[in-house]
Design a protein around this motif. Structure first.
Motif, PDB file in Angstrom:
ATOM      1  N   ALA A   1       4.504   9.019   1.828  1.00  0.00           N
ATOM      2  CA  ALA A   1       5.297  10.260   1.805  1.00  0.00           C
ATOM      3  C   ALA A   1       4.477  11.420   2.350  1.00  0.00           C
ATOM      4  CB  ALA A   1       5.743  10.574   0.385  1.00  0.00           C
ATOM      5  N   VAL A   2       5.118  12.246   3.175  1.00  0.00           N
ATOM      6  CA  VAL A   2       4.509  13.509   3.650  1.00  0.00           C
ATOM      7  C   VAL A   2       5.569  14.598   3.549  1.00  0.00           C
ATOM      8  CG1 VAL A   2       2.959  12.341   5.282  1.00  0.00           C
ATOM      9  CG2 VAL A   2       5.152  13.182   6.092  1.00  0.00           C
ATOM     10  N   TRP A   3       5.146  15.848   3.376  1.00  0.00           N
ATOM     11  CA  TRP A   3       6.122  16.945   3.309  1.00  0.00           C
ATOM     12  C   TRP A   3       6.800  17.149   4.648  1.00  0.00           C
ATOM     13  CZ3 TRP A   3       7.263  17.689  -1.378  1.00  0.00           C
ATOM     14  CH2 TRP A   3       6.299  17.733  -2.385  1.00  0.00           C
ATOM     15  N   ASP A   4       8.062  17.529   4.594  1.00  0.00           N
ATOM     16  CA  ASP A   4       8.797  17.961   5.776  1.00  0.00           C
ATOM     17  C   ASP A   4       8.135  19.262   6.296  1.00  0.00           C
ATOM     18  OD1 ASP A   4      10.738  18.346   7.712  1.00  0.00           O
ATOM     19  OD2 ASP A   4      12.429  18.077   6.348  1.00  0.00           O
ATOM     20  N   SER A   5       8.636  19.769   7.426  1.00  0.00           N
ATOM     21  CA  SER A   5       7.989  20.937   8.039  1.00  0.00           C
ATOM     22  C   SER A   5       8.171  22.198   7.185  1.00  0.00           C
ATOM     23  CB  SER A   5       8.596  21.188   9.421  1.00  0.00           C
ATOM     24  OG  SER A   5       9.945  21.542   9.247  1.00  0.00           O
TER      25      SER A   5
ATOM     26  N   VAL B   1       0.878  -1.174   0.000  1.00  0.00           N
ATOM     27  CA  VAL B   1       0.000   0.000   0.000  1.00  0.00           C
ATOM     28  C   VAL B   1       0.914   1.223   0.000  1.00  0.00           C
ATOM     29  CG1 VAL B   1      -1.663   1.333   1.341  1.00  0.00           C
ATOM     30  CG2 VAL B   1      -1.912  -1.144   1.181  1.00  0.00           C
ATOM     31  N   VAL B   2       0.634   2.148  -0.919  1.00  0.00           N
ATOM     32  CA  VAL B   2       1.455   3.359  -1.019  1.00  0.00           C
ATOM     33  C   VAL B   2       0.543   4.590  -0.972  1.00  0.00           C
ATOM     34  CG1 VAL B   2       3.312   2.260  -2.352  1.00  0.00           C
ATOM     35  CG2 VAL B   2       1.373   3.281  -3.563  1.00  0.00           C
ATOM     36  N   SER B   3       1.138   5.721  -0.604  1.00  0.00           N
ATOM     37  CA  SER B   3       0.361   6.958  -0.580  1.00  0.00           C
ATOM     38  C   SER B   3       1.340   8.119  -0.540  1.00  0.00           C
ATOM     39  CB  SER B   3      -0.530   6.982   0.666  1.00  0.00           C
ATOM     40  OG  SER B   3      -1.349   8.127   0.664  1.00  0.00           O
ATOM     41  N   GLN B   4       1.107   9.147  -1.351  1.00  0.00           N
ATOM     42  CA  GLN B   4       1.991  10.312  -1.233  1.00  0.00           C
ATOM     43  C   GLN B   4       1.194  11.595  -1.085  1.00  0.00           C
ATOM     44  OE1 GLN B   4       4.646  10.165  -4.755  1.00  0.00           O
ATOM     45  NE2 GLN B   4       3.316  11.632  -5.776  1.00  0.00           N
ATOM     46  N   PHE B   5       1.544  12.328  -0.023  1.00  0.00           N
ATOM     47  CA  PHE B   5       1.044  13.683   0.242  1.00  0.00           C
ATOM     48  C   PHE B   5      -0.469  13.728   0.448  1.00  0.00           C
ATOM     49  CE2 PHE B   5       4.956  13.918  -2.362  1.00  0.00           C
ATOM     50  CZ  PHE B   5       5.788  14.227  -1.305  1.00  0.00           C
ATOM     51  N   GLY B   6      -1.000  12.681   1.118  1.00  0.00           N
ATOM     52  CA  GLY B   6      -2.418  12.647   1.452  1.00  0.00           C
ATOM     53  C   GLY B   6      -2.657  12.536   2.953  1.00  0.00           C
ATOM     54  N   LEU B   7      -1.748  11.839   3.670  1.00  0.00           N
ATOM     55  CA  LEU B   7      -1.988  11.509   5.083  1.00  0.00           C
ATOM     56  C   LEU B   7      -2.332  12.742   5.930  1.00  0.00           C
ATOM     57  CD1 LEU B   7      -1.867   9.244   7.273  1.00  0.00           C
ATOM     58  CD2 LEU B   7       0.573   9.760   7.530  1.00  0.00           C
ATOM     59  N   MET B   8      -1.727  13.891   5.613  1.00  0.00           N
ATOM     60  CA  MET B   8      -1.973  15.083   6.427  1.00  0.00           C
ATOM     61  C   MET B   8      -3.418  15.579   6.322  1.00  0.00           C
ATOM     62  SD  MET B   8       0.161  15.202   3.821  1.00  0.00           S
ATOM     63  CE  MET B   8       1.635  16.028   3.349  1.00  0.00           C
ATOM     64  N   PHE B   9      -4.132  15.155   5.262  1.00  0.00           N
ATOM     65  CA  PHE B   9      -5.510  15.642   5.060  1.00  0.00           C
ATOM     66  C   PHE B   9      -6.571  14.652   5.551  1.00  0.00           C
ATOM     67  CE2 PHE B   9      -2.874  17.277   1.520  1.00  0.00           C
ATOM     68  CZ  PHE B   9      -2.744  18.561   2.016  1.00  0.00           C
ATOM     69  N   PHE B  10      -6.143  13.474   6.004  1.00  0.00           N
ATOM     70  CA  PHE B  10      -7.136  12.497   6.437  1.00  0.00           C
ATOM     71  C   PHE B  10      -7.761  12.973   7.748  1.00  0.00           C
ATOM     72  CE2 PHE B  10      -4.538   8.808   4.363  1.00  0.00           C
ATOM     73  CZ  PHE B  10      -4.731   9.384   3.124  1.00  0.00           C
ATOM     74  N   THR B  11      -9.079  12.784   7.878  1.00  0.00           N
ATOM     75  CA  THR B  11      -9.734  13.263   9.101  1.00  0.00           C
ATOM     76  C   THR B  11      -9.358  12.386  10.298  1.00  0.00           C
ATOM     77  OG1 THR B  11     -11.640  12.045   8.323  1.00  0.00           O
ATOM     78  CG2 THR B  11     -11.736  14.424   8.069  1.00  0.00           C
ATOM     79  N   ASN B  12      -9.065  11.094  10.058  1.00  0.00           N
ATOM     80  CA  ASN B  12      -8.660  10.209  11.154  1.00  0.00           C
ATOM     81  C   ASN B  12      -7.459   9.387  10.667  1.00  0.00           C
ATOM     82  OD1 ASN B  12      -8.348   8.261  13.116  1.00  0.00           O
ATOM     83  ND2 ASN B  12     -10.549   8.112  13.517  1.00  0.00           N
ATOM     84  N   ARG B  13      -6.267   9.922  10.966  1.00  0.00           N
ATOM     85  CA  ARG B  13      -5.052   9.295  10.400  1.00  0.00           C
ATOM     86  C   ARG B  13      -4.820   7.888  10.930  1.00  0.00           C
ATOM     87  NH1 ARG B  13      -2.428  14.876  11.903  1.00  0.00           N
ATOM     88  NH2 ARG B  13      -3.132  16.082  10.108  1.00  0.00           N
ATOM     89  N   GLN B  14      -5.068   7.687  12.228  1.00  0.00           N
ATOM     90  CA  GLN B  14      -4.812   6.343  12.783  1.00  0.00           C
ATOM     91  C   GLN B  14      -5.796   5.320  12.240  1.00  0.00           C
ATOM     92  OE1 GLN B  14      -3.981   6.646  17.078  1.00  0.00           O
ATOM     93  NE2 GLN B  14      -1.967   5.934  16.371  1.00  0.00           N
ATOM     94  N   GLN B  15      -7.039   5.743  12.060  1.00  0.00           N
ATOM     95  CA  GLN B  15      -8.021   4.827  11.456  1.00  0.00           C
ATOM     96  C   GLN B  15      -7.572   4.453  10.040  1.00  0.00           C
ATOM     97  OE1 GLN B  15     -10.401   3.000  12.297  1.00  0.00           O
ATOM     98  NE2 GLN B  15     -11.453   2.556  10.373  1.00  0.00           N
ATOM     99  N   ALA B  16      -7.041   5.439   9.303  1.00  0.00           N
ATOM    100  CA  ALA B  16      -6.550   5.171   7.947  1.00  0.00           C
ATOM    101  C   ALA B  16      -5.390   4.170   7.993  1.00  0.00           C
ATOM    102  CB  ALA B  16      -6.111   6.469   7.284  1.00  0.00           C
ATOM    103  N   LEU B  17      -4.472   4.342   8.945  1.00  0.00           N
ATOM    104  CA  LEU B  17      -3.337   3.414   9.043  1.00  0.00           C
ATOM    105  C   LEU B  17      -3.806   2.018   9.456  1.00  0.00           C
ATOM    106  CD1 LEU B  17      -0.673   5.780  10.662  1.00  0.00           C
ATOM    107  CD2 LEU B  17      -0.755   4.970   8.300  1.00  0.00           C
ATOM    108  N   ARG B  18      -4.865   1.968  10.270  1.00  0.00           N
ATOM    109  CA  ARG B  18      -5.450   0.666  10.648  1.00  0.00           C
ATOM    110  C   ARG B  18      -6.045  -0.022   9.417  1.00  0.00           C
ATOM    111  NH1 ARG B  18      -6.639   2.532  15.878  1.00  0.00           N
ATOM    112  NH2 ARG B  18      -8.285   3.866  15.111  1.00  0.00           N
ATOM    113  N   GLU B  19      -6.725   0.764   8.589  1.00  0.00           N
ATOM    114  CA  GLU B  19      -7.322   0.211   7.370  1.00  0.00           C
ATOM    115  C   GLU B  19      -6.251  -0.297   6.397  1.00  0.00           C
ATOM    116  OE1 GLU B  19     -10.341  -0.812   7.635  1.00  0.00           O
ATOM    117  OE2 GLU B  19     -11.077   0.208   5.839  1.00  0.00           O
ATOM    118  N   MET B  20      -5.161   0.451   6.294  1.00  0.00           N
ATOM    119  CA  MET B  20      -4.066   0.017   5.418  1.00  0.00           C
ATOM    120  C   MET B  20      -3.518  -1.336   5.916  1.00  0.00           C
ATOM    121  SD  MET B  20      -2.078   3.630   4.831  1.00  0.00           S
ATOM    122  CE  MET B  20      -3.025   5.149   4.634  1.00  0.00           C
TER     123      MET B  20
END
Ligand SMILES: C[S@@+](CC[C@H](N)C(=O)[O-])C[C@H]1O[C@@H](n2cnc3c(N)ncnc32)[C@H](O)[C@@H]1O
Length: 267
Positions: free
Chosen positions: A140-144, A108-127
């Motif tokens: 992938a997520v952007w650095d600060s 499972v891959v994803s780039q530059f989306g995780l920061m916009f998920f309403t529930n990040r941990q739920q998304a990681l559980r689903e993955m």
């Protein structure tokens, strides 16, 4: 005939694909696919696929014996993705509730989306749920913002001219830059060895106007911020000065855009 609201989303997605993808997102697709160790014949899911730049890279790597799916909630993004790569299996949906059975993907891959998920941990559980045992995750997520000075300068300009709501909309992509916060999201989810690799690439926009208009007209409305034309004109004019350190003699804007790639496996 296409519904006007859908047509507006499609137009936004076309603009995203034409401007943001080559300027910022394209260079990361091979890096994320390599981090996920994508192999011929594998079944791979790209989450928050947008117009599909990473899914297309994955599809090349898994080849004709493999299977690639892309998932995004935005119908405009999916319409453009489907036009560009009709052979990929595109799905409407959110990362928090994946429309796939358990243990059906090798990666499972994803780039530059995780920061916009309403529930990040739920998304990681689903993955985790849809990965096969031994399956690989790469996100992938952007650095600060502190490590991305060109955008920090644009955020400060927005803050001064348009106020904090507009500035925060442009800060949003950078909110997972702290690697402790990022890896902390994986705590107690069952993943093995979540680790972060920070890399950099050069963002490249054809002009200051192109970069700032993309952000103001293409990104801020996605975050619910619409600015009046008078403010946009002032921002475009002052951005020429603020972004001068990143602008070449030919008017092209280039700057470092570092990102973190988190990898983890399902035991
Ligand atoms: C900055 S774009 C990145 C798109 C693509 N991965 C790329 O590299 O061009 C972020 C994407 O996240 C999607 N997104 C937002 N919330 C989501 C969610 N809850 N689940 C899945 N995708 C989501 C948006 O629709 C958008 O397409």
């Amino acid at each position: 005939m296409t519904d006007p609201l859908l047509q507006a989303r499609i137009d936004d997605a076309r603009a995203y694909e034409a401007l943001f993808v080559p300027a910022l997102f394209q260079p990361w697709a091979p890096k994320v696919a390599t981090a996920a160790h994508i192999q011929p014949g594998q079944r791979v899911l790209d989450i928050a696929c947008g117009t599909g730049v990473l899914a297309r890279e994955v599809a090349l790597r898994v080849g004709s014996r493999g299977y690639t799916a892309g998932l995004d909630p935005d119908p405009g993004m999916l319409t453009v993705a489907r036009l560009l790569a009709p052979d990929i299996d595109w799905h409407a949906g959110t990362a928090e509730s994946l429309p796939f059975p358990e243990q059906c993907f090798d990666a499972v891959v994803s780039q530059f989306g995780l920061m916009f998920f309403t529930n990040r941990q739920q998304a990681l559980r689903e993955m985790f749920r849809v990965l096969k045992p031994g399956g690989q995750l790469a996100i992938a997520v952007w650095d600060s913002l502190d490590n991305t000075p060109a955008y920090a300068a644009e955020v400060a300009l927005l803050d001064r001219i348009a106020g904090p709501q507009a500035a925060n909309a442009l800060r949003a992509p950078f909110v997972l830059g702290d690697t402790t916060v990022l890896t902390g999201l994986f705590d107690r989810l069952g993943y093995q060895a979540a680790s972060v690799n920070t890399a950099s690439d050069r963002a490249r926009f054809p002009s200051v106007r192109a970069m700032v208009e993309a952000d103001i007209r293409g990104w801020l409305p996605v975050m619910g911020v619409m600015l009046p034309e008078s403010q946009i004109a002032q921002l475009l004019s002052e951005a020429e000065t603020v972004l001068a350190p990143y602008t070449g003699a030919d008017g092209v804007v280039t700057f470092d855009s570092p990102a973190h790639i988190v990898t983890a496996t399902k035991p």
